[in-house]
Design an enzyme around this catalytic site. Structure first.
Site, PDB file in Angstrom:
ATOM      1  N   THR A  40       0.880  -1.280   0.018  1.00  0.00           N
ATOM      2  CA  THR A  40      -0.118  -0.041  -0.041  1.00  0.00           C
ATOM      3  C   THR A  40       0.812   1.354  -0.059  1.00  0.00           C
ATOM      4  O   THR A  40       2.103   1.128   0.480  1.00  0.00           O
ATOM      5  CB  THR A  40      -0.693  -0.078   1.456  1.00  0.00           C
ATOM      6  OG1 THR A  40      -1.738  -1.149   1.249  1.00  0.00           O
ATOM      7  CG2 THR A  40      -1.558   1.106   1.769  1.00  0.00           C
ATOM      8  N   GLY A  94       1.183  -1.145   4.769  1.00  0.00           N
ATOM      9  CA  GLY A  94       1.640  -2.589   5.208  1.00  0.00           C
ATOM     10  C   GLY A  94       0.763  -3.719   5.668  1.00  0.00           C
ATOM     11  O   GLY A  94       0.919  -4.120   6.827  1.00  0.00           O
ATOM     12  N   GLY A  95      -0.451  -3.801   4.943  1.00  0.00           N
ATOM     13  CA  GLY A  95      -1.243  -5.094   5.407  1.00  0.00           C
ATOM     14  C   GLY A  95      -1.410  -5.044   6.762  1.00  0.00           C
ATOM     15  O   GLY A  95      -2.059  -4.130   7.373  1.00  0.00           O
TER      16      GLY A  95
END
Length: 536
Positions: free
Chosen positions: A354, A436-437
Site C-alpha cells: 500500500t 503494510g497489510g
C-alpha cells in the site's frame, strides 16, 4: 499520568538520523518525486486536498509495487471545521457468487479472480470536486510528464519490483508493462510508462468518466472477458465512492478517528479502548511491559476484527458500535495478564499487509490518504496499452459460509488499508498512516501512543523499533529492538521472530503530520521507505 506535550528533539533516540520537518505547508509520502508533485500543487496556490491527490496520482507511476490506477482508496479530510471520511473501495463483480468459487480452499490471491472494481479514480474525483481549489487536470501534469519522459527508480521500490519479477511475469499484461527489458528496472534506471500517461490524460480530461463508463472501462472489461473474468462495464459504471464519516475512540485528551468497516481501522480503535483500561500511561515508551500491554490489546482487537468486520451492510450479527462499546472493551482488557502472553480467541460483543501519504496547508486543512493494490502489484493483471495494474482486493473475502465476509456479488471485501486521524480538545492533532497489510492497525496504535502518551515528535515515533502480532503467541520484532527488551518479552512467553526493518511491508511505512500548538506542522517520514516529508 498527564500526557506530556510533543517535543521536537535535536537528539536522536533511535537509529535514523532524520529530524522532523517543520513548515506551514507539508506533504509526507513514501517516494520523493510523488511528494514533490504534491508540494508543487501547494506552491501553485492549491490546498492540502490538491496536494494529496497529485501525490497519489504520482505514486501510481513511481511506486507501482504498492498501488496503481486500479487501486482502492480511503481518505480522512479535516476541512478546517469538521472531519470527513471517504470510502472509495470497490465492490465485487455482480457475477461473484459463492458458487463461482466452489472447490477453492481460499479466495484466489492473484489473477483476474482476485480483481474487484477499482475505486482510486473515484476518490480523486470526489475529493477534488468537494474540496479542491485547482483544476482537476492540473493535478495530473507532474505524473504525465514523468510517465512520458521517464523517472529514475528509487532503491526500496526497485528491490520490491525485483521480487515480483518471477512471481508475476506470466500474469496477463504484466511483463509488457513492468518488465520492459525482460526484468525489473534497477535502482537509478530510468523507467517510462507512456501508456499510463495516455490513461491519466484521459482521466484528467473527462473528470474520471472514461475510467468508469467510457473508453478505459471498455478496455478493462474487454480484457476481463478475454480471460473469462466476471468484471463487466455494468460493474464499473455502478461504482460509487461513499462519504462515510468516521468512527472514533478517545484516549485521555485525544480521539483517534478511523474509517468505518469494511476496513480494519476499528482494530486500532478497539486496542486503544482496551489500553485505556490498563496502566500503560504510567510506563515509559520502551518499557517491555508497555510493549506487552500493547501486544496483548492488539491481539484481542485483531481477533475480533477477523471474526466480525465485513461490508457494513452484511455485519448483521455484530456492529461497529458493539465492538467499540466501552463495557465490552473493559471486559476484553480484564483478560490481559501482565505476567504472561496469551493466545486469545474472538470475543462475544453481543453476548448479553500500500501507499500512504498525508498533506497539510497553512489554512489548517489536513488530509490522511491511503491507496493500495493490496499485494505487491495487486493481482498482477495489467490491461494492455493502458498501464492500468489491477488490485487483488477480492482476496480479502472469505469462503466460510458463516462469515459476514463471505464472497458475494456487489459486496465490499474486508480491507486492510486505513488512514488515521487524531483530534485533540482544541482541534486536529495529527494526520497519519502506516502502510503494510496487517501491520496497519498495529502501526496506528504505536504511532498514537508514542506521540500522545510519550511526547515523541513525528520523526522519532516513526524511527522507533516496531513489533507486529503474527499468530498465536508469535510476534515479529525489528532486529533494532534492544536485546534486553526482547529477552523481557520472551520471558513473558512471547514467541519472537526477528526481522530487518526493511522487510518489504513487514513493519510498514509511516508518514505523520502533527499540528503544532503555535501554528504550523511537524512531519515525519519513514526511513524504511524511499520517501520524505517536504514543505515550505
Amino acid at each position: 499520568m498527564d500526557h506530556p506535550p510533543m517535543e521536537i528533539r535535536s537528539t536522536h533516540h533511535y537509529p535514523s538520523r532524520r529530524s522532523a520537518v517543520l513548515a506551514d505547508n507539508l506533504v509526507s509520502a513514501s517516494q520523493p518525486l510523488a511528494a514533490q508533485a504534491g508540494l508543487a500543487m501547494l506552491a501553485k496556490g492549491g490546498n492540502a486536498v490538491d496536494a494529496a491527490i497529485a501525490t497519489a496520482i504520482a505514486l501510481t507511476l513511481v511506486e507501482p509495487t504498492g498501488n496503481g490506477v486500479g487501486s482502492d482508496t480511503f481518505a480522512i479530510v479535516w476541512d478546517g471545521s469538521e472531519l470527513h471520511g471517504l470510502n472509495a473501495s470497490g465492490r465485487s463483480p455482480a457475477g461473484w457468487t459463492p458458487e463461482r468459487f466452489a472447490g477453492h480452499d481460499a479466495m484466489p490471491f492473484r489473477g483476474w479472480e482476485s480483481v474487484t472494481v477499482p475505486g482510486a479514480v473515484s476518490a480523486w474525483v470526489a475529493l477534488s470536486k468537494r474540496f479542491g481549489k485547482l483544476p482537476f487536470a492540473d493535478l495530473f501534469k507532474p505524473t504525465i510528464d514523468y510517465a512520458e519522459n521517464g523517472f529514475l527508480v528509487s532503491p526500496v521500490i526497485a528491490a520490491l519490483w525485483s521480487r515480483a519479477e518471477a512471481q508475476l511475469a506470466d500474469h496477463p499484461g504484466f511483463t509488457e508493462a513492468f518488465l520492459p527489458k525482460g526484468r525489473a528496472p534497477k535502482a537509478g534506471e530510468r523507467f517510462f510508462n507512456k501508456p499510463l500517461a495516455k490513461t491519466l490524460q484521459s482521466i484528467a480530461e473527462t473528470d474520471g468518466a472514461s475510467f468508469y463508463e467510457g473508453a478505459l472501462a471498455e478496455q478493462i472489461c474487454a480484457f476481463a472477458k478475454e480471460h473469462g473474468a466476471a468484471l463487466t462495464t455494468q460493474d464499473m459504471k455502478a461504482h460509487e465512492a461513499d462519504w462515510c464519516g468516521t468512527i472514533s475512540k478517545s484516549f485521555g485528551q485525544c480521539t483517534l478517528h478511523e474509517i468505518p468497516p469494511n476496513g480494519q481501522g476499528i482494530a486500532a480503535l478497539s486496542a486503544l479502548g482496551i489500553l485505556s483500561h490498563t496502566g500503560i500511561r504510567d510506563l515509559d515508551a520502551d518499557d517491555p511491559q508497555a510493549f506487552h500491554l500493547q501486544i496483548e490489546a492488539m491481539k484481542l482487537a485483531l481477533r475480533d476484527a477477523e471474526a466480525y468486520v465485513a461490508d457494513p451492510g452484511h455485519m448483521s450479527a455484530v456492529s461497529a458500535d458493539d465492538l467499540l462499546d466501552d463495557t465490552y472493551l473493559a471486559s476484553r482488557a480484564a483478560l490481559i495478564d501482565a505476567t504472561r502472553a496469551q493466545d486469545f480467541g474472538a470475543g462475544a460483543p453481543k453476548n448479553g499487509g500500500t501507499v500512504y501519504l498525508t498533506a497539510a496547508d497553512a489554512s489548517g486543512m489536513m488530509v490522511s490518504f491511503i491507496q493500495s493494490n493490496y499485494a505487491g502489484f495487486g493481482s498482477g493483471v495489467v490491461v494492455p496499452g493502458t498501464g492500468i495494474s489491477l488490485q487483488n482486493r477480492g482476496a480479502g473475502f472469505s469462503l466460510d459460509p458463516d462469515s459476514p465476509n463471505l464472497v458475494g456479488p456487489n459486496k465490499r471485501p474486508f480491507h486492510t488499508i486505513i488512514p488515521g486521524f487524531l483530534m485533540g480538545p482544541d482541534g486536529p492533532l495529527m494526520s497519519f498512516g502506516v502502510m503494510g497489510g496487517p501491520m496497519q492497525a498495529q502501526g496506528h496504535l504505536q504511532m498514537v501512543l508514542r506521540t500522545q502518551i510519550w511526547g515523541q515528535d513525528p520523526q522519532m515515533a516513526v524511527d522507533a523499533p516496531r513489533w507486529r502480532v503474527t499468530e498465536g503467541l508469535g510476534i515479529a520484532c525489528e532486529d533494532t529492538m534492544p536485546r534486553a527488551t526482547l529477552d523481557a518479552l520472551a520471558g513473558l512467553g512471547h514467541q519472537i521472530s526477528l526481522e530487518a526493518p526493511d522487510n518489504a511491508f513487514g513493519f510498514g511505512g509511516a508518514q505523520l503530520i502533527h499540528r503544532l500548538p503555535g501554528g504550523g506542522y511537524a512531519a515525519g517520514s519513514d526511513p524504511r521507505k524511499d520517501g520524505l516529508a517536504i514543505g515550505f
